[in-house]
Design a protein around this motif. Structure first.
Motif, short mmCIF file in Angstrom:
data_model
loop_
_atom_site.label_atom_id
_atom_site.label_comp_id
_atom_site.label_asym_id
_atom_site.label_seq_id
_atom_site.Cartn_x
_atom_site.Cartn_y
_atom_site.Cartn_z
N LEU A 25 9.49 -41.64 -85.17
CA LEU A 25 9.49 -42.57 -84.25
C LEU A 25 8.81 -42.61 -83.11
O LEU A 25 8.08 -43.48 -82.48
N GLU A 26 8.80 -41.35 -82.59
CA GLU A 26 8.00 -41.04 -81.40
C GLU A 26 6.30 -41.53 -81.43
O GLU A 26 5.76 -41.97 -80.75
N SER A 27 5.85 -41.05 -82.70
CA SER A 27 4.52 -41.41 -83.10
C SER A 27 4.11 -42.71 -82.90
O SER A 27 2.99 -43.51 -82.80
N ALA A 28 5.29 -43.72 -83.42
CA ALA A 28 5.25 -45.04 -83.30
C ALA A 28 5.43 -45.67 -82.07
O ALA A 28 5.55 -46.94 -81.77
N VAL A 29 5.93 -44.69 -81.06
CA VAL A 29 6.30 -45.24 -79.69
C VAL A 29 7.58 -46.02 -79.57
O VAL A 29 7.68 -47.10 -79.19
N ILE A 30 8.52 -45.59 -80.48
CA ILE A 30 9.74 -46.50 -80.51
C ILE A 30 10.87 -45.61 -79.97
O ILE A 30 10.97 -44.25 -80.39
N TYR A 31 11.53 -46.15 -78.89
CA TYR A 31 12.67 -45.31 -78.34
C TYR A 31 13.70 -45.15 -79.24
O TYR A 31 14.06 -45.84 -80.04
N ARG A 32 14.41 -43.88 -79.27
CA ARG A 32 15.24 -43.52 -80.20
C ARG A 32 16.20 -42.73 -79.37
O ARG A 32 16.30 -42.06 -78.29
N PHE A 33 17.62 -42.60 -79.98
CA PHE A 33 18.74 -42.03 -79.56
C PHE A 33 19.53 -41.06 -80.79
O PHE A 33 19.37 -41.85 -81.62
N PHE A 34 20.07 -40.30 -80.41
CA PHE A 34 21.04 -39.54 -81.42
C PHE A 34 22.33 -39.82 -81.14
O PHE A 34 22.76 -39.95 -79.74
N SER A 35 23.21 -39.90 -82.31
CA SER A 35 24.68 -39.99 -82.00
C SER A 35 25.19 -38.82 -82.97
O SER A 35 24.87 -39.17 -83.94
N SER A 36 25.76 -37.84 -82.39
CA SER A 36 26.22 -36.81 -83.13
C SER A 36 27.89 -36.95 -83.13
O SER A 36 28.52 -37.28 -81.94
N THR A 37 28.62 -36.57 -84.35
CA THR A 37 29.97 -36.77 -84.38
C THR A 37 30.51 -35.46 -83.83
O THR A 37 31.82 -35.46 -83.28
N SER A 38 29.80 -34.34 -83.61
CA SER A 38 30.58 -33.22 -83.05
C SER A 38 29.41 -32.31 -82.50
O SER A 38 28.54 -31.91 -83.38
N LEU A 39 29.51 -31.79 -81.46
CA LEU A 39 28.72 -30.51 -80.95
C LEU A 39 28.92 -29.40 -81.65
O LEU A 39 27.83 -28.69 -81.56
N LEU A 40 29.96 -28.96 -82.11
CA LEU A 40 30.28 -27.99 -82.91
C LEU A 40 29.56 -27.71 -84.04
O LEU A 40 28.95 -26.80 -84.58
N GLY A 41 29.09 -28.94 -84.74
CA GLY A 41 28.23 -28.86 -86.00
C GLY A 41 26.87 -28.69 -85.65
O GLY A 41 26.33 -28.01 -86.28
N GLN A 42 26.50 -28.89 -84.09
CA GLN A 42 24.96 -28.64 -83.94
C GLN A 42 24.98 -27.30 -83.42
O GLN A 42 24.04 -26.54 -83.84
N ILE A 43 26.06 -26.75 -82.93
CA ILE A 43 25.84 -25.30 -82.39
C ILE A 43 26.00 -24.11 -83.60
O ILE A 43 25.10 -23.59 -83.51
N ILE A 44 26.82 -24.44 -84.43
CA ILE A 44 26.77 -23.60 -85.43
C ILE A 44 26.30 -23.99 -86.84
O ILE A 44 26.36 -23.25 -87.97
N GLY A 45 25.74 -25.14 -86.82
CA GLY A 45 24.94 -25.85 -88.18
C GLY A 45 26.10 -26.12 -89.13
O GLY A 45 25.59 -25.94 -90.40
N LEU A 46 27.29 -26.35 -89.03
CA LEU A 46 28.25 -26.54 -90.08
C LEU A 46 27.81 -28.27 -90.31
O LEU A 46 28.16 -29.04 -89.39
N THR A 47 28.02 -28.42 -91.42
CA THR A 47 27.73 -29.86 -91.97
C THR A 47 28.74 -30.38 -93.09
O THR A 47 28.37 -31.01 -93.89
N VAL A 48 29.79 -29.67 -93.01
CA VAL A 48 30.97 -29.98 -94.04
C VAL A 48 31.80 -31.10 -93.57
O VAL A 48 31.97 -31.27 -92.51
N ASP A 49 32.02 -32.23 -94.59
CA ASP A 49 32.78 -33.13 -94.49
C ASP A 49 32.44 -33.97 -93.37
O ASP A 49 33.19 -34.58 -92.45
#
Length: 64
Positions: A25-49
């Motif tokens: 998206l950045e290479s196409a100059v499109i603004y993007r946003f992330f929406s994550s359900t849990s910061l904990l999943g990002q910190i420890i890499g947990l992707t269960v359920d």
């Protein structure tokens, strides 16, 4: 000024695939946003359920 309406264009389990989409998206100059359900999943890499679910969102006018 009104906030742009965001549309989810990609959903991944974990941040790494979302970062690949962000690069495209950045290479196409499109603004993007992330929406994550849990910061904990990002910190420890947990992707269960949906814990590590990351949504890549763009303004509605960028979607064809």
């Amino acid at each position: 000024m009104t906030e742009p309406r965001l549309v989810t264009v990609y959903v991944s389990q974990g941040m790494l695939p979302a970062l690949v989409v962000r690069g495209k998206l950045e290479s196409a100059v499109i603004y993007r946003f992330f929406s994550s359900t849990s910061l904990l999943g990002q910190i420890i890499g947990l992707t269960v359920d949906g814990l590590g679910r990351v949504e890549v969102q763009v303004p509605e006018q960028c979607v064809r």
